[in-house]
Design a protein around this motif. Structure first.
Motif, PDB file in Angstrom:
ATOM      1  N   CYS A 293       0.836  -1.202   0.000  1.00  0.00           N
ATOM      2  CA  CYS A 293       0.000   0.000   0.000  1.00  0.00           C
ATOM      3  C   CYS A 293       0.878   1.264   0.000  1.00  0.00           C
ATOM      4  O   CYS A 293       1.885   1.326   0.703  1.00  0.00           O
ATOM      5  CB  CYS A 293      -0.888  -0.026   1.241  1.00  0.00           C
ATOM      6  SG  CYS A 293      -2.149   1.257   1.276  1.00  0.00           S
ATOM      7  N   GLN A 294       0.472   2.241  -0.783  1.00  0.00           N
ATOM      8  CA  GLN A 294       1.197   3.510  -0.811  1.00  0.00           C
ATOM      9  C   GLN A 294       0.969   4.260   0.507  1.00  0.00           C
ATOM     10  O   GLN A 294      -0.128   4.192   1.090  1.00  0.00           O
ATOM     11  CB  GLN A 294       0.724   4.363  -1.994  1.00  0.00           C
ATOM     12  CG  GLN A 294       1.208   3.856  -3.337  1.00  0.00           C
ATOM     13  CD  GLN A 294       2.737   3.881  -3.433  1.00  0.00           C
ATOM     14  OE1 GLN A 294       3.384   4.862  -3.090  1.00  0.00           O
ATOM     15  NE2 GLN A 294       3.310   2.776  -3.895  1.00  0.00           N
TER      16      GLN A 294
ATOM     17  N   ALA B 114       0.239   7.208   1.404  1.00  0.00           N
ATOM     18  CA  ALA B 114      -0.910   8.121   1.507  1.00  0.00           C
ATOM     19  C   ALA B 114      -2.221   7.407   1.841  1.00  0.00           C
ATOM     20  O   ALA B 114      -3.157   8.030   2.353  1.00  0.00           O
ATOM     21  CB  ALA B 114      -1.075   8.889   0.191  1.00  0.00           C
ATOM     22  N   PHE B 115      -2.286   6.104   1.578  1.00  0.00           N
ATOM     23  CA  PHE B 115      -3.544   5.364   1.771  1.00  0.00           C
ATOM     24  C   PHE B 115      -3.502   4.376   2.939  1.00  0.00           C
ATOM     25  O   PHE B 115      -4.511   3.729   3.227  1.00  0.00           O
ATOM     26  CB  PHE B 115      -3.893   4.610   0.481  1.00  0.00           C
ATOM     27  CG  PHE B 115      -3.982   5.492  -0.725  1.00  0.00           C
ATOM     28  CD1 PHE B 115      -5.045   6.371  -0.884  1.00  0.00           C
ATOM     29  CD2 PHE B 115      -2.988   5.475  -1.684  1.00  0.00           C
ATOM     30  CE1 PHE B 115      -5.123   7.202  -1.991  1.00  0.00           C
ATOM     31  CE2 PHE B 115      -3.052   6.297  -2.801  1.00  0.00           C
ATOM     32  CZ  PHE B 115      -4.125   7.172  -2.944  1.00  0.00           C
TER      33      PHE B 115
ATOM     34  N   GLN C 262      -6.057   4.914   6.009  1.00  0.00           N
ATOM     35  CA  GLN C 262      -7.444   4.710   5.565  1.00  0.00           C
ATOM     36  C   GLN C 262      -7.726   3.228   5.324  1.00  0.00           C
ATOM     37  O   GLN C 262      -8.773   2.707   5.763  1.00  0.00           O
ATOM     38  CB  GLN C 262      -7.653   5.515   4.278  1.00  0.00           C
ATOM     39  CG  GLN C 262      -8.997   5.329   3.634  1.00  0.00           C
ATOM     40  CD  GLN C 262      -9.087   6.058   2.291  1.00  0.00           C
ATOM     41  OE1 GLN C 262      -8.286   6.930   1.986  1.00  0.00           O
ATOM     42  NE2 GLN C 262     -10.078   5.685   1.504  1.00  0.00           N
ATOM     43  N   GLU C 263      -6.820   2.538   4.638  1.00  0.00           N
ATOM     44  CA  GLU C 263      -7.032   1.121   4.340  1.00  0.00           C
ATOM     45  C   GLU C 263      -6.972   0.269   5.606  1.00  0.00           C
ATOM     46  O   GLU C 263      -7.753  -0.663   5.783  1.00  0.00           O
ATOM     47  CB  GLU C 263      -6.022   0.630   3.302  1.00  0.00           C
ATOM     48  CG  GLU C 263      -6.205   1.254   1.928  1.00  0.00           C
ATOM     49  CD  GLU C 263      -7.602   1.049   1.363  1.00  0.00           C
ATOM     50  OE1 GLU C 263      -8.109  -0.094   1.419  1.00  0.00           O
ATOM     51  OE2 GLU C 263      -8.202   2.027   0.881  1.00  0.00           O
TER      52      GLU C 263
ATOM     53  N   LYS D 256     -10.231   0.425   7.529  1.00  0.00           N
ATOM     54  CA  LYS D 256     -11.272  -0.448   6.972  1.00  0.00           C
ATOM     55  C   LYS D 256     -11.127  -1.877   7.492  1.00  0.00           C
ATOM     56  O   LYS D 256     -12.119  -2.536   7.842  1.00  0.00           O
ATOM     57  CB  LYS D 256     -11.199  -0.468   5.449  1.00  0.00           C
ATOM     58  CG  LYS D 256     -11.587   0.819   4.775  1.00  0.00           C
ATOM     59  CD  LYS D 256     -11.401   0.674   3.269  1.00  0.00           C
ATOM     60  CE  LYS D 256     -11.571   1.995   2.543  1.00  0.00           C
ATOM     61  NZ  LYS D 256     -11.284   1.848   1.098  1.00  0.00           N
TER      62      LYS D 256
END
Length: 198
Positions: A90-91, A93-94, A97-98, A101
């Motif tokens: 995962c990058q 920046a995310f 958020q990921e 979830k």
């Protein structure tokens, strides 16, 4: 000079090197790896079990406890993109958020409490694989994540031990899971998750 994660030159490494900057100023990769193993094994004994809720901050705290003797950035989310061979994580920046979830899904499943062993194996394999794709730290993801999942599995009422898992088996299970094939990871957790705690 790309390292095992393919990030090349970055602020985490000594200039012109693939060795991570560290508090002990170790400049040799093998020596650093040995120091990591020893220091994190000692630190792991001091990571206390806590019941849920679990979140990314909880995982960061585990990482901080394991690696703070070695890295200034222990417990901090990585700031560089990373990949291992064909696996892109995962990058940055995310990541938060990921991860949120994934932890919300586990919370909705009541942290897997009340599941029988067979259902727990499937649920844990899926959640572990998803968090592994986040790979939130520059180094030490596996060790931190295993402790998180020890807490999760013990809270669900089962014993957990990693001793029966071979390094290659673990690696192949993670690669397969990245490609949405969860059976090898389920086999790993079938070996790891023991009897119900009574």
């Amino acid at each position: 000079m790309p390292d095992k994660y393919g990030v090349g030159e970055d602020a985490y490494c000594y200039p012109g090197s693939t060795v991570l900057r560290n508090k002990l100023d170790i400049r040799d990769e093998t020596t650093l790896s040995e120091a990591e193993q020893q220091l994190t094994a000692i630190a792991a004994d001091d990571v206390e079990f806590n019941p849920p809720p679990y979140d990314l901050a909880y995982l960061q705290n585990i990482h901080r406890r394991l690696f703070s003797d070695l890295y200034e950035w222990a417990g901090e989310l990585r700031t560089v993109g990373m990949a291992k061979q064909d696996t892109r994580f995962c990058q940055p920046a995310f990541m938060a958020q990921e991860a949120s979830k994934i932890f919300k899904r586990m919370a909705t499943a009541n942290w897997f409490e009340g599941m029988n062993r067979a259902d727990l194996i499937v649920a844990v394999a899926d959640a572990y694989s998803d968090i592994n794709v986040i790979h939130p730290f520059r180094e030490g993801n596996g060790r931190s994540q295993r402790i998180l999942f020890e807490h999760l599995i013990m809270n669900a009422g089962f014993e957990i031990s990693w001793w029966n898992i071979e390094k290659d088996e673990w690696l192949l299970a993670n690669i397969a899971a990245y490609n949405c094939v969860l059976e090898p990871m389920e086999k790993v957790f079938k070996k790891c998750i023991g009897h119900a705690i009574v």
